[in-house]
Write an enzyme that holds these catalytic residues in place. Structure first.
Site, PDB file in Angstrom:
ATOM      1  N   THR A 187       0.857  -1.188   0.000  1.00  0.00           N
ATOM      2  CA  THR A 187       0.000   0.000   0.000  1.00  0.00           C
ATOM      3  C   THR A 187       0.893   1.238   0.000  1.00  0.00           C
ATOM      4  OG1 THR A 187      -1.672  -1.232   1.228  1.00  0.00           O
ATOM      5  CG2 THR A 187      -1.815   1.178   1.307  1.00  0.00           C
ATOM      6  N   PHE A 222      -6.742  -6.175  -1.045  1.00  0.00           N
ATOM      7  CA  PHE A 222      -7.853  -5.822  -0.152  1.00  0.00           C
ATOM      8  C   PHE A 222      -8.170  -6.911   0.870  1.00  0.00           C
ATOM      9  CE2 PHE A 222      -8.262  -3.592  -4.185  1.00  0.00           C
ATOM     10  CZ  PHE A 222      -8.358  -2.270  -3.757  1.00  0.00           C
ATOM     11  N   LEU A 223      -7.292  -7.915   0.994  1.00  0.00           N
ATOM     12  CA  LEU A 223      -7.616  -9.025   1.905  1.00  0.00           C
ATOM     13  C   LEU A 223      -7.658  -8.547   3.354  1.00  0.00           C
ATOM     14  CD1 LEU A 223      -4.845  -9.977   3.555  1.00  0.00           C
ATOM     15  CD2 LEU A 223      -4.282 -10.954   1.350  1.00  0.00           C
ATOM     16  N   LYS A 232      -6.804   2.004  -3.094  1.00  0.00           N
ATOM     17  CA  LYS A 232      -6.519   1.256  -1.862  1.00  0.00           C
ATOM     18  C   LYS A 232      -6.734   2.136  -0.625  1.00  0.00           C
ATOM     19  CE  LYS A 232      -5.114  -1.573   1.149  1.00  0.00           C
ATOM     20  NZ  LYS A 232      -5.945  -2.691   1.579  1.00  0.00           N
ATOM     21  N   PHE A 248     -19.756  -3.347   8.384  1.00  0.00           N
ATOM     22  CA  PHE A 248     -18.914  -2.339   9.055  1.00  0.00           C
ATOM     23  C   PHE A 248     -19.729  -1.277   9.780  1.00  0.00           C
ATOM     24  CE2 PHE A 248     -14.322  -3.022   8.249  1.00  0.00           C
ATOM     25  CZ  PHE A 248     -14.470  -4.304   7.783  1.00  0.00           C
ATOM     26  N   GLY A 283     -18.476   0.281  18.785  1.00  0.00           N
ATOM     27  CA  GLY A 283     -17.815  -0.234  19.985  1.00  0.00           C
ATOM     28  C   GLY A 283     -16.509   0.484  20.245  1.00  0.00           C
ATOM     29  N   CYS A 338      -3.392  -1.965   9.433  1.00  0.00           N
ATOM     30  CA  CYS A 338      -3.615  -1.132   8.243  1.00  0.00           C
ATOM     31  C   CYS A 338      -4.516   0.086   8.411  1.00  0.00           C
ATOM     32  CB  CYS A 338      -4.076  -1.996   7.092  1.00  0.00           C
ATOM     33  SG  CYS A 338      -2.702  -3.012   6.504  1.00  0.00           S
ATOM     34  N   LYS A 366      -8.762  -7.951  16.441  1.00  0.00           N
ATOM     35  CA  LYS A 366     -10.090  -8.448  16.043  1.00  0.00           C
ATOM     36  C   LYS A 366     -10.055  -9.963  16.218  1.00  0.00           C
ATOM     37  CE  LYS A 366      -9.319  -9.297  11.149  1.00  0.00           C
ATOM     38  NZ  LYS A 366      -9.775  -9.104   9.796  1.00  0.00           N
TER      39      LYS A 366
HETATM   40  N1  LIG Z   1      -1.631  -7.255   6.436  1.00  0.00           N
HETATM   41  C1  LIG Z   1      -2.676  -7.032   5.688  1.00  0.00           C
HETATM   42  O1  LIG Z   1      -3.768  -7.501   5.985  1.00  0.00           O
HETATM   43  C2  LIG Z   1      -2.568  -6.195   4.452  1.00  0.00           C
HETATM   44  C3  LIG Z   1      -1.410  -5.476   4.143  1.00  0.00           C
HETATM   45  N2  LIG Z   1      -1.347  -4.699   3.008  1.00  0.00           N
HETATM   46  C4  LIG Z   1      -0.124  -3.983   2.666  1.00  0.00           C
HETATM   47  O2  LIG Z   1       0.840  -4.924   2.154  1.00  0.00           O
HETATM   48  C5  LIG Z   1       2.171  -4.544   2.522  1.00  0.00           C
HETATM   49  C6  LIG Z   1       2.852  -5.690   3.244  1.00  0.00           C
HETATM   50  O3  LIG Z   1       2.181  -5.890   4.448  1.00  0.00           O
HETATM   51  P1  LIG Z   1       2.274  -7.246   5.291  1.00  0.00           P
HETATM   52  O4  LIG Z   1       2.238  -8.424   4.388  1.00  0.00           O
HETATM   53  O5  LIG Z   1       1.247  -7.126   6.367  1.00  0.00           O
HETATM   54  O6  LIG Z   1       3.753  -7.106   5.898  1.00  0.00           O
HETATM   55  P2  LIG Z   1       4.487  -8.096   6.924  1.00  0.00           P
HETATM   56  O7  LIG Z   1       5.186  -7.245   7.900  1.00  0.00           O
HETATM   57  O8  LIG Z   1       3.527  -9.141   7.395  1.00  0.00           O
HETATM   58  O9  LIG Z   1       5.563  -8.853   5.997  1.00  0.00           O
HETATM   59  C7  LIG Z   1       6.621  -8.251   5.341  1.00  0.00           C
HETATM   60  C8  LIG Z   1       7.715  -9.291   5.019  1.00  0.00           C
HETATM   61  O10 LIG Z   1       8.744  -8.645   4.273  1.00  0.00           O
HETATM   62  C9  LIG Z   1      10.005  -9.176   4.659  1.00  0.00           C
HETATM   63  N3  LIG Z   1      11.055  -8.240   4.278  1.00  0.00           N
HETATM   64  C10 LIG Z   1      11.390  -7.042   4.848  1.00  0.00           C
HETATM   65  N4  LIG Z   1      12.375  -6.446   4.135  1.00  0.00           N
HETATM   66  C11 LIG Z   1      12.671  -7.265   3.094  1.00  0.00           C
HETATM   67  C12 LIG Z   1      13.566  -7.187   2.000  1.00  0.00           C
HETATM   68  N5  LIG Z   1      14.383  -6.152   1.813  1.00  0.00           N
HETATM   69  N6  LIG Z   1      13.584  -8.201   1.112  1.00  0.00           N
HETATM   70  C13 LIG Z   1      12.781  -9.275   1.251  1.00  0.00           C
HETATM   71  N7  LIG Z   1      11.893  -9.410   2.270  1.00  0.00           N
HETATM   72  C14 LIG Z   1      11.854  -8.420   3.185  1.00  0.00           C
HETATM   73  C15 LIG Z   1       9.850  -9.388   6.160  1.00  0.00           C
HETATM   74  O11 LIG Z   1      10.791 -10.333   6.645  1.00  0.00           O
HETATM   75  C16 LIG Z   1       8.380  -9.895   6.245  1.00  0.00           C
HETATM   76  O12 LIG Z   1       8.328 -11.306   6.163  1.00  0.00           O
HETATM   77  C17 LIG Z   1       2.024  -3.235   3.324  1.00  0.00           C
HETATM   78  O13 LIG Z   1       2.167  -2.147   2.473  1.00  0.00           O
HETATM   79  C18 LIG Z   1       0.583  -3.308   3.833  1.00  0.00           C
HETATM   80  O14 LIG Z   1       0.048  -2.028   4.074  1.00  0.00           O
HETATM   81  C19 LIG Z   1      -2.383  -4.622   2.121  1.00  0.00           C
HETATM   82  C20 LIG Z   1      -3.548  -5.331   2.358  1.00  0.00           C
HETATM   83  C21 LIG Z   1      -3.732  -6.174   3.532  1.00  0.00           C
HETATM   84  O1  LIG Z   2      -5.318  -2.922   4.197  1.00  0.00           O
HETATM   85  C1  LIG Z   2      -5.465  -3.840   4.976  1.00  0.00           C
HETATM   86  O2  LIG Z   2      -4.560  -4.354   5.631  1.00  0.00           O
HETATM   87  C2  LIG Z   2      -6.805  -4.431   5.227  1.00  0.00           C
HETATM   88  O3  LIG Z   2      -7.442  -3.675   6.307  1.00  0.00           O
HETATM   89  C3  LIG Z   2      -8.722  -4.173   6.693  1.00  0.00           C
HETATM   90  O4  LIG Z   2      -8.638  -5.520   7.121  1.00  0.00           O
HETATM   91  P1  LIG Z   2      -8.170  -5.931   8.620  1.00  0.00           P
HETATM   92  O5  LIG Z   2      -7.410  -4.817   9.249  1.00  0.00           O
HETATM   93  O6  LIG Z   2      -7.548  -7.263   8.492  1.00  0.00           O
HETATM   94  O7  LIG Z   2      -9.492  -6.136   9.492  1.00  0.00           O
HETATM   95  P2  LIG Z   2     -11.010  -5.643   9.463  1.00  0.00           P
HETATM   96  O8  LIG Z   2     -11.865  -6.845   9.491  1.00  0.00           O
HETATM   97  O9  LIG Z   2     -11.268  -4.655   8.402  1.00  0.00           O
HETATM   98  O10 LIG Z   2     -11.115  -4.916  10.881  1.00  0.00           O
HETATM   99  C4  LIG Z   2     -10.347  -3.757  11.182  1.00  0.00           C
HETATM  100  C5  LIG Z   2     -10.748  -3.201  12.531  1.00  0.00           C
HETATM  101  O11 LIG Z   2     -12.063  -2.621  12.471  1.00  0.00           O
HETATM  102  C6  LIG Z   2     -12.848  -3.108  13.544  1.00  0.00           C
HETATM  103  N1  LIG Z   2     -14.262  -3.143  13.116  1.00  0.00           N
HETATM  104  C7  LIG Z   2     -14.605  -3.775  11.969  1.00  0.00           C
HETATM  105  C8  LIG Z   2     -15.923  -3.774  11.543  1.00  0.00           C
HETATM  106  C9  LIG Z   2     -16.922  -3.120  12.301  1.00  0.00           C
HETATM  107  O12 LIG Z   2     -18.123  -3.075  11.966  1.00  0.00           O
HETATM  108  N2  LIG Z   2     -16.535  -2.514  13.454  1.00  0.00           N
HETATM  109  C10 LIG Z   2     -15.226  -2.495  13.881  1.00  0.00           C
HETATM  110  O13 LIG Z   2     -14.916  -1.899  14.936  1.00  0.00           O
HETATM  111  C11 LIG Z   2     -12.268  -4.488  13.872  1.00  0.00           C
HETATM  112  O14 LIG Z   2     -12.581  -4.880  15.191  1.00  0.00           O
HETATM  113  C12 LIG Z   2     -10.785  -4.241  13.659  1.00  0.00           C
HETATM  114  O15 LIG Z   2     -10.204  -3.690  14.832  1.00  0.00           O
HETATM  115  C13 LIG Z   2      -9.646  -4.127   5.476  1.00  0.00           C
HETATM  116  O16 LIG Z   2     -10.919  -4.686   5.833  1.00  0.00           O
HETATM  117  C14 LIG Z   2      -9.054  -4.920   4.303  1.00  0.00           C
HETATM  118  O17 LIG Z   2      -9.900  -4.782   3.161  1.00  0.00           O
HETATM  119  C15 LIG Z   2      -7.668  -4.353   3.985  1.00  0.00           C
HETATM  120  O18 LIG Z   2      -7.049  -5.078   2.930  1.00  0.00           O
END
Ligand SMILES: NC(=O)C1=CN([C@@H]2O[C@H](COP(=O)(O)OP(=O)(O)OC[C@H]3O[C@@H](n4cnc5c(N)ncnc54)[C@H](O)[C@@H]3O)[C@@H](O)[C@H]2O)C=CC1
Ligand SMILES: O=C(O)[C@H]1O[C@H](OP(=O)(O)OP(=O)(O)OC[C@H]2O[C@@H](n3ccc(=O)[nH]c3=O)[C@H](O)[C@@H]2O)[C@H](O)[C@@H](O)[C@@H]1O
Length: 430
Positions: A122, A156-157, A212, A257, A261, A268, A327
């Protein structure tokens, strides 16, 4: 298609497992050797339903992992799934993405066939074209559009639903500035989208980046708006959940959503809303509404504690905190609302006892001096009050366990505990 993915965290690992499942040959690259070892052994480095099964099925065949960037040369496309954390002022820190891009570009210098680099992280509008692109040109010695190209494909997961969200998304957004890059992205996603009604949004790089942020900012603000309405409901003795159910029937509002609470946390929403506010500031625009959404979110844990204060002086008293994860369904405590709640209780001199089905170890690292219980029943025993911060299903089944409290007072931040006789129950917005 041969795909490499840099970064094997929540997004990178899910992407790797799912693309392998869709029939692509995937190489996951991470600097963390333990993650690479686990992936090659077919084990999930993170807790996500369905992920371990996919990794067990494809590791060693369609999916391999390595710490070496050289592997990118055997692939056609590389995704960058590296973290984009907040700086102190809220703006995003793109240094990890830039460092990863440099290593990638150096490895691609020797590659003769065309290569597409897709930003999955992102990032604020302009990052792919103005930072990632130039670094690639400099390190590969090639020109964008001639042997090397960039695209942006936001993710968007949700944590806890990562695999299902990836394999059955509401939309796929493909950001590119030329036909070749777009054609490669389409080809990559074809096994997922062909024969389905999954909308594929084809757009520019900046638009993909902004979609995003807009998505997350909208959802976070929607929750904050419902929290604001819920706070007003509470003042008038109105049940915000009845109100939410009714307004959610209006298709223009939608039913998701609207759970009010103790607010939103996670890795994120807080980071992305802060980044968008900071990016707007840099551009000379004051994002007032987004700032207010953050303000409401910061206030909810304080309101929860103020409600508790109305019932009991917690100084030197045992207080149970039910739920520590941001969560249910995850052990992730990043920006969990449990953190300000525990801080507030400690400031009041309470003896805090925390319980969570899976997130205890992580919260222990954050608050090593707090007591942690192995069950909700143990946490509640002899407590003078309990606060609920995470809506784990098991809290809905709590019943006799409240009888063992020194004083049966519950302030529920997630509307999960059932009201019962003998229990002083206070809902945050109902
Ligand atoms: N966690 C989520 O639910 C979501 C995250 N995003 C976005 O995706 C991106 C990644 O997030 P996450 O997967 O949560 O990060 P994360 O912190 O879970 O994983 C990042 C990984 O990158 C590795 N890493 C760090 N520096 C490196 C390098 N130079 N070369 C190779 N590997 C390296 C780390 O060891 C780690 O395993 C962020 O921009 C986040 O905002 C988008 C949607 C959902
Ligand atoms: O960019 C990201 O990392 C992701 O951020 C969120 O996903 P996530 O943070 O995993 O969890 P959510 O289920 O969205 O919940 C986020 C927070 O909102 C709170 N929430 C959610 C829904 C609601 O009705 N009320 C509420 O307080 C949850 O308790 C939690 O603390 C988005 O839902 C994903 O689409 C996005 O990809």
């Amino acid at each position: 298609m041969n795909v490499s993915i840099i970064g094997s965290g929540y997004v990178g690992t899910t992407l790797a497992a799912c693309l392998a499942d869709l029939g692509h040959t995937v190489t996951a690259i991470d600097i963390d050797e333990s993650i690479v070892e686990r992936l090659n052994a077919g084990e999930a480095p993170i807790h996500e339903p369905g992920l371990a099964d996919l990794l067990a099925e494809h590791a060693g065949t369609r999916l391999t992992a390595t710490t070496s960037y050289d592997a990118v040369r055997d692939t056609d496309v590389t995704f960058i799934a590296l973290p984009t954390p907040s700086r102190d002022d809220g703006s995003i820190d793109t240094s990890l993405v830039e460092k990863g891009t440099e290593s990638l570009g150096e490895a691609l210098r020797e590659k003769s066939s065309p290569h597409l680099v897709v930003v999955k992280s992102t990032v604020v509008p302009g990052t792919t074209a103005e930072r990632v692109g130039p670094i690639l040109e400099e390190t590969t010695g090639k020109t964008l559009g001639d042997g090397i190209d960039v695209a942006m494909n936001p993710e968007f997961l949700r944590e806890g639903h990562a695999v299902l969200d990836f394999l059955d998304p509401d939309k796929v957004v493909l950001g590119a500035e030329n036909d070749e890059a777009l054609a490669t992205l389409r080809e990559l996603y074809r096994p997922l989208t062909d024969g389905t009604d999954i909308p594929v949004v084809e757009t520019g790089l900046r638009e993909a980046e902004m979609i995003k942020y807009a998505n997350n900012a909208f959802l976070a603000t929607k929750i904050s708006l419902m929290n604001e309405l819920g706070n007003i409901c509470k003042e008038y003795g109105v049940d915000a959940y009845e109100v939410a159910d009714a307004i959610g029937l209006d298709e223009r509002i939608g039913s998701q959503f609207l759970a009010s609470g103790v607010g939103w946390g996670g890795s994120c929403f807080p980071k992305d809303v802060a980044a968008l506010i900071a990016a707007a500031d840099t551009a000379g625009y004051d994002a007032e509404l987004l700032k207010a959404a953050v303000g409401v979110n910061d206030r909810q844990p304080k309101r929860l504690l103020a409600l508790l204060d109305d019932h009991v002086d917690v100084s030197d008293k045992r207080v149970a905190v039910l739920g520590l994860a941001f969560k249910p369904g995850t052990d992730d405590i990043r920006e969990s609302r449990a953190i300000p709640v525990i801080e507030g209780l400690l400031d009041r001199g309470a003896d805090v006892v925390g319980y969570d089905p899976v997130a205890t170890d992580r919260m222990r690292e954050r608050f090593p001096d707090v007591e942690y219980a192995d069950s909700a029943a143990d946490a509640l025993r002899d407590a003078h009050a309990a606060v609920v911060v995470t809506d784990w299903d098991e809290f809905a089944a709590l019943d006799d366990e409240f009888d063992a409290m020194a004083r049966p007072i519950v302030v529920d931040g997630r509307r999960i505990v059932e009201r019962r006789e003998g229990l002083t129950y206070e809902g945050l917005t109902w």
